[in-house]
Design a protein around this motif. Structure first.
Motif, mmCIF file in Angstrom:
data_model
loop_
_atom_site.group_PDB
_atom_site.id
_atom_site.type_symbol
_atom_site.label_atom_id
_atom_site.label_comp_id
_atom_site.label_asym_id
_atom_site.label_seq_id
_atom_site.Cartn_x
_atom_site.Cartn_y
_atom_site.Cartn_z
ATOM 1 N N ASP A 40 13.704 131.224 -21.663
ATOM 2 C CA ASP A 40 12.408 131.022 -22.297
ATOM 3 C C ASP A 40 12.371 131.828 -23.595
ATOM 4 O OD1 ASP A 40 9.545 129.891 -21.683
ATOM 5 O OD2 ASP A 40 9.229 131.907 -22.468
ATOM 6 N N ASP A 66 5.278 125.730 -12.286
ATOM 7 C CA ASP A 66 4.364 126.753 -12.797
ATOM 8 C C ASP A 66 3.524 126.143 -13.921
ATOM 9 O OD1 ASP A 66 6.463 126.697 -14.684
ATOM 10 O OD2 ASP A 66 6.107 128.766 -15.254
ATOM 11 N N HIS A 102 3.996 131.389 -30.499
ATOM 12 C CA HIS A 102 3.426 131.763 -29.210
ATOM 13 C C HIS A 102 2.449 132.932 -29.303
ATOM 14 C CE1 HIS A 102 7.362 129.847 -28.294
ATOM 15 N NE2 HIS A 102 6.642 129.235 -27.383
ATOM 16 N N SER A 104 8.660 133.263 -14.251
ATOM 17 C CA SER A 104 7.780 132.325 -13.561
ATOM 18 C C SER A 104 8.490 131.025 -13.200
ATOM 19 C CB SER A 104 6.556 132.034 -14.438
ATOM 20 O OG SER A 104 5.666 131.159 -13.791
ATOM 21 N N ASP A 105 9.458 130.597 -14.015
ATOM 22 C CA ASP A 105 10.188 129.364 -13.704
ATOM 23 C C ASP A 105 10.971 129.496 -12.397
ATOM 24 O OD1 ASP A 105 9.341 127.927 -15.921
ATOM 25 O OD2 ASP A 105 10.963 128.672 -17.178
ATOM 26 N N ALA A 117 6.969 135.440 -18.309
ATOM 27 C CA ALA A 117 6.944 133.993 -18.499
ATOM 28 C C ALA A 117 8.251 133.353 -18.063
ATOM 29 C CB ALA A 117 6.655 133.663 -19.958
ATOM 30 N N SER A 142 2.317 126.194 -17.194
ATOM 31 C CA SER A 142 2.499 126.748 -18.532
ATOM 32 C C SER A 142 1.959 125.828 -19.609
ATOM 33 C CB SER A 142 3.982 127.037 -18.793
ATOM 34 O OG SER A 142 4.761 125.866 -18.622
ATOM 35 N N ASP A 143 1.800 124.542 -19.315
ATOM 36 C CA ASP A 143 1.332 123.561 -20.305
ATOM 37 C C ASP A 143 -0.040 122.998 -19.976
ATOM 38 O OD1 ASP A 143 3.735 123.916 -21.609
ATOM 39 O OD2 ASP A 143 4.691 122.197 -20.652
ATOM 40 N N GLY A 165 -3.104 126.342 -20.964
ATOM 41 C CA GLY A 165 -1.701 126.655 -20.718
ATOM 42 C C GLY A 165 -1.445 128.146 -20.659
ATOM 43 N N GLU A 166 -0.197 128.483 -20.364
ATOM 44 C CA GLU A 166 0.303 129.845 -20.262
ATOM 45 C C GLU A 166 -0.447 130.671 -19.224
ATOM 46 O OE1 GLU A 166 0.456 131.219 -24.452
ATOM 47 O OE2 GLU A 166 2.623 130.993 -24.190
ATOM 48 N N TYR A 181 0.634 130.508 -15.858
ATOM 49 C CA TYR A 181 1.704 130.843 -14.913
ATOM 50 C C TYR A 181 1.195 130.946 -13.482
ATOM 51 C CZ TYR A 181 3.871 131.407 -19.357
ATOM 52 O OH TYR A 181 4.300 131.150 -20.628
ATOM 53 N N ASP A 220 1.245 119.732 -16.484
ATOM 54 C CA ASP A 220 2.234 120.088 -15.464
ATOM 55 C C ASP A 220 2.119 119.204 -14.224
ATOM 56 O OD1 ASP A 220 3.733 122.169 -16.764
ATOM 57 O OD2 ASP A 220 1.902 123.346 -16.712
#
Length: 290
Positions: free
Chosen positions: A23, A188, A30, A51-52, A48, A190-191, A242-243, A245, A196
């Motif tokens: 990431d 997760d 960002h 989180s994936d 971040a 994030s978008d 977003g963001e 998580y 998502d």
């Protein structure tokens, strides 16, 4: 780990399957330097990325970081970024084992995380599943909007929570591990929830229906309406922000984890739909990187 920071490469004695992710957090894309400290830049970049791994039901174990810094960067500024990374690594139980440093036009932090591979993917959702949410959504997007309007410190509890959500997000390690035992699919957030959920819908070949009343009930308890003078709809921010998580997952009603909130259902069909209690309407797309 057999060899860590200090040699040409790290050496890991791997056991079983590993999940790898990467990431990048870029100044001007960002974040802006006026919005957060360099320690927070380091912290959020590692959280971040981790989180994936959590979204796949895995456990983050090791991280590598590649920094690009402007020519005027000082040793003290680099130490602040490293301090934030160390704080995030300690919170995650994920050791930073190496990285790279280079000079460039803008500050960016690229983080690779290796972890124990979980069993969850986006492609496992089935018709009849519930949609579950673990964590808060919409707060980070609110924090970003406050910062863009010049609000650096919150004057209400909601504003303080929102600013913290943007500046220092948290990967949900324990929730991801719990989902690995009961969920069929996960991702997760994030978008934005809509974006998502669309990834799950596409990968699984199903329709995801987000129930707006349930989503509103799931919002953070400090959200008593938009801050004075800022007309932001919390559900809109949850859907298209977003963001955060947080983790979005699917599974059967009997397997729903205690901490998970039901916010929708999985049907036959395609795409993401919003249920307002009277009709279904197609959701807009989520955040696009390009």
């Amino acid at each position: 780990m057999e060899v860590g920071i200090g040699d040409d490469a790290a050496v890991i004695a791997a056991r079983g399957r590993l999940a790898w992710t990467i990431d990048t957090c870029v100044e001007g894309v960002h974040f802006e330097r006026a919005w957060l400290t360099l320690e927070q830049v380091g912290f959020r970049s590692l959280q971040a990325a981790a989180s994936d791994v959590c979204a796949m039901g895995g456990r983050p174990l090791f991280a590598l970081s590649s920094l690009i810094v402007p020519p005027a960067a000082t040793a003290r500024e680099l130490a602040q970024i490293a301090k934030g990374q160390r704080r995030a690594a300690d919170a995650l139980g994920c050791a930073v084992i190496g990285g790279n440093l280079a000079c460039g036009d803008a500050l960016s932090v690229t983080t690779t995380v290796l972890g124990e591979a979980g069993t969850l993917m986006r492609s496992g959702a089935r018709v009849g599943d519930e949609l579950w949410l673990l964590g808060d959504v919409g707060l980070s997007a609110l924090g970003l909007r406050l910062l863009r309007r010049g609000k650096r410190r919150g004057t209400t509890e909601l504003e303080r929570v929102a600013l913290a959500a943007f500046r220092e997000p948290r990967a949900r390690v324990a929730d991801g591990l719990a989902l690995a035992r009961v969920a069929r699919a996960a991702i997760d957030v994030s978008d934005g929830l809509a974006g998502d959920a669309a990834h799950i819908a596409e990968a699984s070949g199903v329709r995801c229906v987000l129930e707006l009343a349930a989503l509103r009930r799931s919002l953070h308890p400090t959200w008593r309406g938009p801050p004075q003078g800022l007309a932001f709809d919390p559900v809109e921010l949850a859907l298209y922000g977003g963001e955060d998580y947080a983790l979005l997952a699917t599974g059967t009603a009997r397997n729903r984890p205690r901490r998970a909130q039901r916010i929708g259902r999985v049907l036959a069909g395609r795409g993401v739909w919003l249920d307002d209690g009277e009709k279904l309407s197609a959701a807009r797309g989520g955040f696009e990187h390009f």
